[in-house]
Scaffold this motif. Structure first.
Motif, mmCIF file in Angstrom:
data_model
loop_
_atom_site.group_PDB
_atom_site.id
_atom_site.type_symbol
_atom_site.label_atom_id
_atom_site.label_comp_id
_atom_site.label_asym_id
_atom_site.label_seq_id
_atom_site.Cartn_x
_atom_site.Cartn_y
_atom_site.Cartn_z
ATOM 1 N N LEU A 24 -4.274 -1.486 -5.363
ATOM 2 C CA LEU A 24 -5.134 -1.466 -3.998
ATOM 3 C C LEU A 24 -6.143 -2.419 -3.569
ATOM 4 O O LEU A 24 -6.623 -2.818 -2.514
ATOM 5 C CB LEU A 24 -5.640 -0.282 -2.777
ATOM 6 N N ALA A 26 0.613 -1.327 0.223
ATOM 7 C CA ALA A 26 0.080 0.393 -0.071
ATOM 8 C C ALA A 26 0.869 1.473 -0.291
ATOM 9 O O ALA A 26 0.636 2.543 -0.174
ATOM 10 C CB ALA A 26 -0.594 0.416 1.062
ATOM 11 N N SER A 76 2.512 1.881 -3.546
ATOM 12 C CA SER A 76 1.455 1.592 -4.699
ATOM 13 C C SER A 76 1.087 3.293 -4.868
ATOM 14 O O SER A 76 0.840 3.331 -5.223
ATOM 15 C CB SER A 76 0.295 0.850 -4.396
ATOM 16 N N THR A 77 1.042 3.561 -3.175
ATOM 17 C CA THR A 77 -0.227 5.176 -3.193
ATOM 18 C C THR A 77 1.867 6.355 -3.618
ATOM 19 O O THR A 77 1.272 6.760 -3.551
ATOM 20 C CB THR A 77 -0.282 5.101 -1.375
ATOM 21 N N SER A 128 -1.842 3.119 -7.672
ATOM 22 C CA SER A 128 -2.353 2.720 -7.210
ATOM 23 C C SER A 128 -3.678 1.909 -6.315
ATOM 24 O O SER A 128 -3.682 1.007 -5.903
ATOM 25 C CB SER A 128 -2.551 4.106 -6.275
ATOM 26 N N LYS A 178 1.218 5.895 -8.521
ATOM 27 C CA LYS A 178 0.045 6.415 -7.986
ATOM 28 C C LYS A 178 -1.109 6.270 -8.728
ATOM 29 O O LYS A 178 -2.159 6.342 -8.579
ATOM 30 C CB LYS A 178 0.157 8.188 -7.883
#
Length: 217
Positions: A37, A22, A25-26, A33, A30
């Motif tokens: 997620l 998480a 990816s964030t 994400s 981006k």
């Protein structure tokens, strides 16, 4: 929702992996994400769902043979059981998918008279030879009706951990927990040849609740 005690290690690992993925990816992916997620959250939720402990009212039984696990009846046949019974028996096999509750329960009440762990292969759990070739634990109970009942936890292609919390001499109570298998597996029950089978292939079973057979006193 109550979780099984066997969930602790798996959930810790899943939580660490979830947090790392998480974060990456964030912060670094981006635009991707959400695509990462959403399925990750679903998988993370399934881990909790797998280790759930349902609230069930377990009754006392004498002649009844109770489904030892949640799953689907995939085999009912006459076999030669040579590990403990050394006689012909009726084998009832129940397959558990990863979505089933994986608590293992005693199918009959009585006394545990045999227990043995066998290392082995990891064939898919519905394969007929998984009963004799896969990693497994065999237990036997002398029932309140003076019958020998054998049941076997079988690891599958995904399941790689069998847990059993009983020993020879322990009291067995039908429907009550004695172990756990992680992630997809099978349970075989071997019953005396004159046992009345009341389930059929394809039936969905609820462990600790559904009656799959009855033994004569």
């Amino acid at each position: 929702m109550k979780l099984h005690k066997e969930s602790k290690g798996t959930i810790i690992v899943a939580s660490v992996v979830f947090a790392i993925v998480a974060f990456v990816s964030t912060h670094y992916l981006k635009m991707w994400s959400l695509a990462i997620l959403i399925p990750l959250i679903m998988i993370y939720g399934l881990v909790f769902w797998f280790f759930r402990v349902p609230n069930r009212e377990i009754l006392d039984h004498k002649e009844n043979v109770i489904a030892p696990v949640d799953g689907k009846v995939v085999m009912i046949k006459e076999v030669q059981e040579d590990e403990f019974m050394n006689d012909k028996a009726i084998q009832v096999s129940i397959f558990m998918s990863p979505l089933n509750v994986h608590i293992c329960r005693f199918p009959v009440s009585g006394k545990v008279v045999y227990k043995k762990y066998h290392p082995g292969k990891y064939l898919v759990a519905w394969h007929e030879k998984s009963s004799t070739d896969n990693e497994r634990t065999t237990l036997a109970v002398e029932s309140l009706t003076n019958h020998k009942v054998v049941f076997r936890q079988i690891a599958g292609y995904v399941a790689r951990r069998i847990v059993f919390n009983c020993k020879e001499g322990d009291e067995a109570k039908a429907g009550h927990e004695f172990g756990f298998i992680k992630f997809g597996s099978r349970m075989d029950v071997f019953l005396p040849i004159d046992t009345e089978i009341v389930c059929k292939i394809g039936d969905k079973t609820k462990g600790g609740i559904d009656v799959i057979a009855r033994m004569k006193e």
